[in-house]
Design an enzyme around this catalytic site. Structure first.
Site, PDB file in Angstrom:
ATOM      1  N   CYS A 340      37.345  32.904  38.226  1.00  0.00           N
ATOM      2  CA  CYS A 340      38.767  32.774  37.902  1.00  0.00           C
ATOM      3  C   CYS A 340      39.196  31.361  37.494  1.00  0.00           C
ATOM      4  O   CYS A 340      39.892  31.212  36.475  1.00  0.00           O
ATOM      5  CB  CYS A 340      39.655  33.289  39.020  1.00  0.00           C
ATOM      6  SG  CYS A 340      38.824  34.041  40.402  1.00  0.00           S
ATOM      7  N   ARG A 369      27.080  33.170  45.997  1.00  0.00           N
ATOM      8  CA  ARG A 369      27.835  33.183  47.243  1.00  0.00           C
ATOM      9  C   ARG A 369      26.867  33.076  48.397  1.00  0.00           C
ATOM     10  O   ARG A 369      25.838  33.748  48.407  1.00  0.00           O
ATOM     11  CB  ARG A 369      28.660  34.474  47.358  1.00  0.00           C
ATOM     12  CG  ARG A 369      29.691  34.556  46.252  1.00  0.00           C
ATOM     13  CD  ARG A 369      30.556  35.780  46.378  1.00  0.00           C
ATOM     14  NE  ARG A 369      31.463  35.853  45.234  1.00  0.00           N
ATOM     15  CZ  ARG A 369      32.278  36.870  44.979  1.00  0.00           C
ATOM     16  NH1 ARG A 369      32.296  37.897  45.809  1.00  0.00           N
ATOM     17  NH2 ARG A 369      33.056  36.856  43.922  1.00  0.00           N
ATOM     18  N   GLN A 387      29.090  38.897  37.617  1.00  0.00           N
ATOM     19  CA  GLN A 387      30.278  39.754  37.615  1.00  0.00           C
ATOM     20  C   GLN A 387      30.669  40.094  36.186  1.00  0.00           C
ATOM     21  O   GLN A 387      30.684  39.219  35.327  1.00  0.00           O
ATOM     22  CB  GLN A 387      31.452  39.019  38.248  1.00  0.00           C
ATOM     23  CG  GLN A 387      31.366  38.901  39.749  1.00  0.00           C
ATOM     24  CD  GLN A 387      32.622  38.252  40.285  1.00  0.00           C
ATOM     25  OE1 GLN A 387      32.960  37.135  39.903  1.00  0.00           O
ATOM     26  NE2 GLN A 387      33.313  38.942  41.164  1.00  0.00           N
ATOM     27  N   ASP A 389      33.449  40.247  34.769  1.00  0.00           N
ATOM     28  CA  ASP A 389      34.758  39.788  35.224  1.00  0.00           C
ATOM     29  C   ASP A 389      35.732  39.692  34.061  1.00  0.00           C
ATOM     30  O   ASP A 389      35.341  39.433  32.931  1.00  0.00           O
ATOM     31  CB  ASP A 389      34.570  38.384  35.802  1.00  0.00           C
ATOM     32  CG  ASP A 389      35.518  38.112  36.937  1.00  0.00           C
ATOM     33  OD1 ASP A 389      36.381  38.950  37.214  1.00  0.00           O
ATOM     34  OD2 ASP A 389      35.380  37.024  37.550  1.00  0.00           O
ATOM     35  N   HIS A 391      40.006  38.287  33.285  1.00  0.00           N
ATOM     36  CA  HIS A 391      41.310  37.838  33.755  1.00  0.00           C
ATOM     37  C   HIS A 391      42.302  38.014  32.628  1.00  0.00           C
ATOM     38  O   HIS A 391      42.085  37.523  31.528  1.00  0.00           O
ATOM     39  CB  HIS A 391      41.239  36.391  34.241  1.00  0.00           C
ATOM     40  CG  HIS A 391      40.346  36.251  35.429  1.00  0.00           C
ATOM     41  ND1 HIS A 391      39.027  35.890  35.321  1.00  0.00           N
ATOM     42  CD2 HIS A 391      40.568  36.510  36.737  1.00  0.00           C
ATOM     43  CE1 HIS A 391      38.479  35.915  36.522  1.00  0.00           C
ATOM     44  NE2 HIS A 391      39.379  36.277  37.409  1.00  0.00           N
ATOM     45  N   LYS A 471      46.215  45.569  45.002  1.00  0.00           N
ATOM     46  CA  LYS A 471      45.086  45.921  44.131  1.00  0.00           C
ATOM     47  C   LYS A 471      44.777  47.402  44.162  1.00  0.00           C
ATOM     48  O   LYS A 471      45.187  48.120  45.074  1.00  0.00           O
ATOM     49  CB  LYS A 471      43.843  45.147  44.578  1.00  0.00           C
ATOM     50  CG  LYS A 471      43.407  45.482  46.001  1.00  0.00           C
ATOM     51  CD  LYS A 471      42.085  44.841  46.357  1.00  0.00           C
ATOM     52  CE  LYS A 471      41.701  45.123  47.805  1.00  0.00           C
ATOM     53  NZ  LYS A 471      40.396  44.599  48.173  1.00  0.00           N
ATOM     54  N   HIS A 517      43.016  40.245  37.847  1.00  0.00           N
ATOM     55  CA  HIS A 517      41.545  40.162  37.930  1.00  0.00           C
ATOM     56  C   HIS A 517      41.032  41.573  37.761  1.00  0.00           C
ATOM     57  O   HIS A 517      41.597  42.497  38.344  1.00  0.00           O
ATOM     58  CB  HIS A 517      41.065  39.754  39.323  1.00  0.00           C
ATOM     59  CG  HIS A 517      41.531  38.443  39.834  1.00  0.00           C
ATOM     60  ND1 HIS A 517      40.757  37.316  39.753  1.00  0.00           N
ATOM     61  CD2 HIS A 517      42.655  38.086  40.473  1.00  0.00           C
ATOM     62  CE1 HIS A 517      41.395  36.311  40.336  1.00  0.00           C
ATOM     63  NE2 HIS A 517      42.554  36.748  40.781  1.00  0.00           N
TER      64      HIS A 517
END
Length: 644
Positions: A340, A369, A387, A389, A391, A471, A517
């Site tokens: 992000c 992580r 990911q 991912d 945004h 979410k 997200h």
RNA sequence: GCCGGGUUAGCUCAGCUGGCUAGAGCAGCUGAUUUGUAAUCAGCAGGUCAUCGGUUCGAGUCCGAUACCCGGCUCCA
């Protein structure tokens, strides 16, 4: 005095006041009475021997009902505790609920249980079942209960925690007794221990009292119980099935990836076959993102610690981040656990107008992580992953249509992978949260509306949202019924604030954008793990790393085999030609074991007539003499990805 | 991170209560075989028994530490 009971078939039957569940069941039929384990009165489960309180809906519960199974497993947990307390003097017991497919009970014992202990306990349980001890319900005062459980610290703690407002007077604490054993329990239970048809202890583990790491570590014993020996055996077969699908095992057998010890726990390397699978999935992901209007961006794996300070990750997420490294001028850098902040910086790279929105940035972003050592689990929980991912930054007016698009996207993505059943959770504002209340309210309302019109079944998880926004999480059911959480669509009210994101509105005012997200697969690696288990390694042809294996009957057919391969490759297929000196049977066996979608066999007849023998995965017969052009067309069709 | 179990050849596994040069199948290599739909035959090679330390006349086997794996717990803003 009498009461009226409404049976499941809608009929209403009068019974004398004080009638028990068993008596009613007997009045309906002796077979039903024998099968009965409890009754349900106005939605409340009651023991068979208890008087039915009053008029209302009534159903007899047997082991064929989910409620009945639950009671069976709960009663089995009692028998487990009884056996353990019998066999291990000085031990004490905590809680023992029924769970999916079984039950467990937590104990505090001097020595952890060994596999031999498990056998001993199971034998004792079977004796208790053999003795057919009745379960007897009782209720006592709190003081009395504390006295009864004077030697059992956990039970005393449970009693002390009972909220007096929740219990009716005179029934402070309910107990169930069988033989000398007594346990605190709301019930109901089976009429007697002999009503447990099939039970087996499966494993032991450590567990914390009340799930709290700071408190006692207890020994948990897991077991499973079923209405018949046959059901138990079927369950064990299902377990074996699940084991065969284990992505770690298949990953090794199909040569997809490995976790070399030299790399460190939770870090995988992808072998060529797995690499091809990844490429197919990644290509698909990029095509889909493009179709849904996303733009591709890239962000580095490292960033100054200050960035993570600003984003709040070092405040809220530091535990899961790798330690910093000092670079030039003592500047601290951190490896990224999320994408992000990078995307936020792209948004911030210039002034934004409402005309620019929505801005949809996507990245297959590698993140790291620090997962605690005990939790890494193959691809499903690793320390380095990618990911898919994105945004999205948009105005309030655009939020509804953006969220609809995101949901459409993730559902299309999951469907294409072979998932058919979806369930969603709508997680709402938790007790502690940040962001303007109006944004929370508007977003939750919009998320709900989007879900409503999607037709996807969902439940609202009150207060389960992240502190920074509500979410939608999407779950799928796999081929053997397991539920996996994959996609997530999350609002974020904190990052736009922290990074002071803004855009200029049509009225020339400065506004804060909404930020969404979204991860479709989540972690690509984990997703592939789930796909492997869902498809048991036999991927749909469009995904399969090798789609066709060509088996020449003898060496003299290799030439023709190469010709067939060239034709297939010309149509974009991934093909292997088996040039080994093995027998035909062996080469076919190898291809099937590797779960290749199609096998082509070519011999003298085929060279002569320009045909092939065709055998599809999962079919145990073959078709010979298929004209080459037809075979190529068929296989090309088979290998086509779902339409975008 | 916590509790328990585990680690023997590339893979799957034998190896009794400590006792000669640690075994098998598959995979690999070599040779023979050229095969029509789920394993052709023979030979060869392959292991510092996870690592380090200890006990013992002697350790794959017993003890300890470490690494990694497995099952749970906890965690997953």
């Amino acid at each position: 005095m009498s009461i009226d009971l409404e049976y499941p078939d809608g009929s209403v039957v009068q019974h004398p006041d004080g009638v028990t569940g068993r008596e009613v069941a007997e009045s309906i039929g002796p077979g039903l009475a024998r099968a009965a384990v409890a009754v349900k009165v106005d939605g409340e489960l009651r023991d068979l021997e208890r008087p039915i309180g009053g008029s209302g809906s009534f159903a007899v519960i047997t082991l064929a009902d989910d409620d009945g199974l639950h009671i069976l497993r709960h009663s089995s947990a009692h028998v487990l505790a009884q056996a353990v307390l019998d066999l291990y003097p000085g031990s004490t017991f905590a809680i023992g609920p029924a769970i999916e497919d079984g039950f467990y009970y937590d104990f505090k014992v001097d020595e952890p249980f060994t596999p031999e202990d498990l056998e001993r306990i199971e034998s004792r349980m079977k004796e208790i079942i053999e003795e057919d001890q009745p379960f007897v319900r009782d209720s006592v005062s709190v003081d009395n209960a504390l006295e009864i459980f004077s030697d059992h610290q956990f039970k005393r703690e449970i009693i002390a925690d009972v909220d007096p407002s929740e219990v009716s007077p005179g029934e402070d604490v309910t107990l169930y007794r069988n033989d000398g054993f007594v346990d605190l329990c709301r019930g109901p239970h089976l009429p007697s221990t002999g009503r447990i048809p099939a039970v087996k202890l499966t494993k032991t583990s450590g567990a914390y009292w009340r799930g709290d790491q700071a408190r006692d570590q207890l020994q948990r014993v897991y077991g499973t119980a079923w209405p018949s020996q046959k059901d138990l055996e079927e369950y064990l077969v299902r377990q074996e099935e699940a084991e065969k699908r284990d992505h770690r095992k298949l990953g090794n057998e199909l040569d997809l990836f490995s976790f070399p010890e030299e790399l460190g726990p939770g870090l995988a390397v992808w072998h060529p076959k797995g690499g091809m699978l990844r490429k197919v999935i990644e290509d698909r992901s990029r095509q889909m993102h493009e179709k849904y209007g996303f733009e591709f961006v890239f962000s580095p794996h490292l960033a100054k610690a200050d960035l993570w300070e600003t984003s709040g990750h070092l405040g809220y997420y530091a535990e899961n981040m790798y330690p910093g490294m000092e670079l030039d001028n003592d500047q601290e850098y951190r490896v990224k656990p999320m994408n992000c902040p990078g995307h936020v910086l792209i948004y911030k790279s210039r002034a934004r107008s409402y005309r620019d929105l929505p801005i949809r940035l996507s990245e297959l972003g590698g993140v790291y992580r620090y997962e605690k050592s005990g939790v890494v689990h193959g691809l499903l929980r690793s320390r380095g992953f990618t990911q898919d991912d994105s945004h999205t930054f948009c105005t309030e007016d655009q939020l509804d249509s953006e969220l609809r698009m995101h949901l459409d996207f993730v559902v299309a993505w999951l469907r294409d992978s072979g998932f058919e059943e979806f369930e969603a959770d709508l997680s709402t504002q938790p007790a502690k949260s940040v962001g303007e209340q109006s944004r929370w309210d508007f977003s939750e309302k919009t998320l709900g509306a989007v879900l409503d019109s999607s037709g996807i079944p969902y439940k609202v998880a009150e207060g389960e949202g992240a502190f920074y926004g509500p979410k939608i999480d999407l779950h799928v059911r796999d081929a053997i019924g397991r539920r996996w959480q994959l996609s997530t669509i999350q609002l974020d009210f904190t990052l736009p604030e922290r990074f002071e994101l803004e855009y200029t509105s049509a009225d020339n005012t400065s506004e804060q954008p909404y930020m969404i997200h979204c991860a479709k697969a989540g972690s690509l690696e984990r997703y592939m793990g789930v796909l492997i288990e869902h498809h048991a390694g036999a991927f749909p042809a469009w995904m399969a790393p090798v789609q066709v294996t060509i088996v020449p009957v003898a060496d003299r057919h290799i030439g023709y085999g190469s010709e067939v391969r060239a034709l297939l490759e010309g149509r974009g297929l991934r093909v292997e030609l088996d040039e080994s000196g093995d027998t035909v049977g062996d080469k076919i066996r190898k291809a099937i074991t590797q779960k290749h979608p199609a096998v082509i066999v070519v011999g003298d007849n085929d060279v002569e007539a320009r045909t092939v023998g065709l055998r599809m995965y999962g079919e145990d017969r073959d078709t010979r003499g298929v004209p080459l052009t037809e075979a190529v067309d068929r296989l090309a069709e088979m290998a086509e990805a779902p339409p975008l």
